[in-house]
Design an enzyme around this catalytic site. Structure first.
Site, mmCIF file in Angstrom:
data_model
loop_
_atom_site.group_PDB
_atom_site.id
_atom_site.type_symbol
_atom_site.label_atom_id
_atom_site.label_comp_id
_atom_site.label_asym_id
_atom_site.label_seq_id
_atom_site.Cartn_x
_atom_site.Cartn_y
_atom_site.Cartn_z
ATOM 1 N N ASP A 167 -4.625 -6.420 -7.934
ATOM 2 C CA ASP A 167 -4.838 -5.797 -6.634
ATOM 3 C C ASP A 167 -5.176 -4.328 -6.888
ATOM 4 O OD1 ASP A 167 -4.986 -5.471 -3.907
ATOM 5 O OD2 ASP A 167 -2.990 -6.229 -3.481
ATOM 6 N N HIS B 205 0.837 -1.198 0.000
ATOM 7 C CA HIS B 205 0.000 0.000 0.000
ATOM 8 C C HIS B 205 0.876 1.254 0.000
ATOM 9 C CE1 HIS B 205 -2.771 -3.054 1.582
ATOM 10 N NE2 HIS B 205 -3.737 -2.301 1.103
#
Length: 339
Positions: free
Chosen positions: A279, A205
């Site tokens: 993702d 992230h």
């Protein structure tokens, strides 16, 4: 299937931008307009914009969270009404709706389920079946779970308790059991994060993790649960944002935009014929790599992704793919997502 869809409409079907439960009415209307104008294929729901930027639901913002589930259901219905083609609704609920929504059933973390016993498939399948029923009752079609990552790095900041454990064989069996439980409930599921996020020390992230192992080591550990799933007919795999140089010509490139890893390895060498979903494309490992809006979406598509999760540049991404994509690749991704 509607045979009259144009090439552009077929491309739009692979886009699954984010939808936020706790958002402004202005933002809800903007998403409705996006659905109508771009004719996207689906949505991925998150709790809020701030929490979606973290590696977990760290809800630091002050929100009125009463009735969150009711808000989710109302938004799903609202967005479905805005779409001429039914939307595929997804959420990342590894331990149930509670991962995103307050006051809903919370199920044990994967690491807890992995500790039940070495023969815990039946229990894991049952837990995920119950979880799937909760998701289905809310109007959700796809759970972006379970993790098939082998948790071998104690300092891993992003997987940890999300994995079924450090035993490769057990992870393979239990991830498949979780997948089967969700499917039994009528919910789509996917193994993630290919080619394996368990031995990383960077949160994707926030940055790009790099796994420096030989291909032989990767085949024996990281890749094994995915190959096991492929051999048992799983229909969807999510590709993570991590670099694995041994699988990409010794180049440090995110797996999610690597044709070597998605097309050559996953599809051709490992024999996966199902849907490949990226993702979330808002994650820092890839989000800022390309200055031109839409280019990241093109890179992910040309690498072999069939569904683009959390695209932040839908219109531009559709145009990039329309101008550069091979018609047969577009058709294949469309056909796979519609079957």
């Amino acid at each position: 299937m509607n045979p009259t869809l144009t090439n552009r409409q077929k491309i739009a079907q692979i886009f699954f931008p984010a939808a936020f439960i706790h958002d402004s009415e202005e933002n809800h209307q903007a998403l409705e307009n996006l659905i109508r104008e771009e004719e996207i294929g689906g949505l991925t729901f998150f709790h809020s914009r701030i929490s979606a930027a973290a590696n977990f639901e760290k809800r630091q913002e002050v929100l009125d969270v009463s009735g969150t589930l009711e808000k989710l259901v109302a938004l799903i219905n609202r967005y479905q009404e805005a779409s001429t083609i039914p939307l595929l609704i997804s959420i990342d609920g590894e331990f149930g709706l509670a991962m995103r929504i307050e006051q809903t059933p919370a199920y044990p973390f994967a690491i807890s389920l992995g500790g039940i016993s070495q023969e815990g498939e039946k229990q894991v399948e049952e837990v995920n079946y119950k979880m799937g029923l909760d998701l289905k009752s809310a109007g959700i079609h796809l759970n972006l779970a379970p993790c098939a990552d082998v948790n071998t790095n104690p300092s891993n900041p992003v997987i940890g308790y999300r994995s079924f454990g450090s035993d490769t064989n057990a992870v393979a069996r239990l991830a498949l059991a979780a997948y089967k439980g969700l499917k039994k409930a009528g919910i789509g599921a996917c193994l993630k994060h290919f080619p394996g996020h368990g031995d990383t020390h960077v949160d994707s992230h926030l940055g790009l993790p790099v796994v420096n192992k030989t291909k032989q080591e990767l085949v024996a550990e990281e890749l094994y649960p995915f190959q096991y799933g492929i051999d048992h007919d799983v229909e969807m795999i999510m590709v993570g944002h991590l670099a694995v140089p041994a699988l990409s010509g010794n180049i440090e490139i995110s797996s999610s935009i690597s044709r070597d890893i998605i097309t050559d390895l996953l599809k051709n060498e490992m024999g996966f014929k199902g849907l490949v979903i990226s993702d979330a494309l808002n994650m820092k490992a890839v989000a800022n790599l390309f200055p031109n809006p839409g280019q990241l979406e093109w890179e992910a598509f040309q690498a072999g992704n069939d569904i683009l999760c959390f695209s932040e540049h839908v219109k531009e991404g559709i145009q990039f793919i329309l101008e550069r994509g091979k018609k047969e690749d577009i058709e294949l991704a469309f056909q796979k997502s519609w079957t």
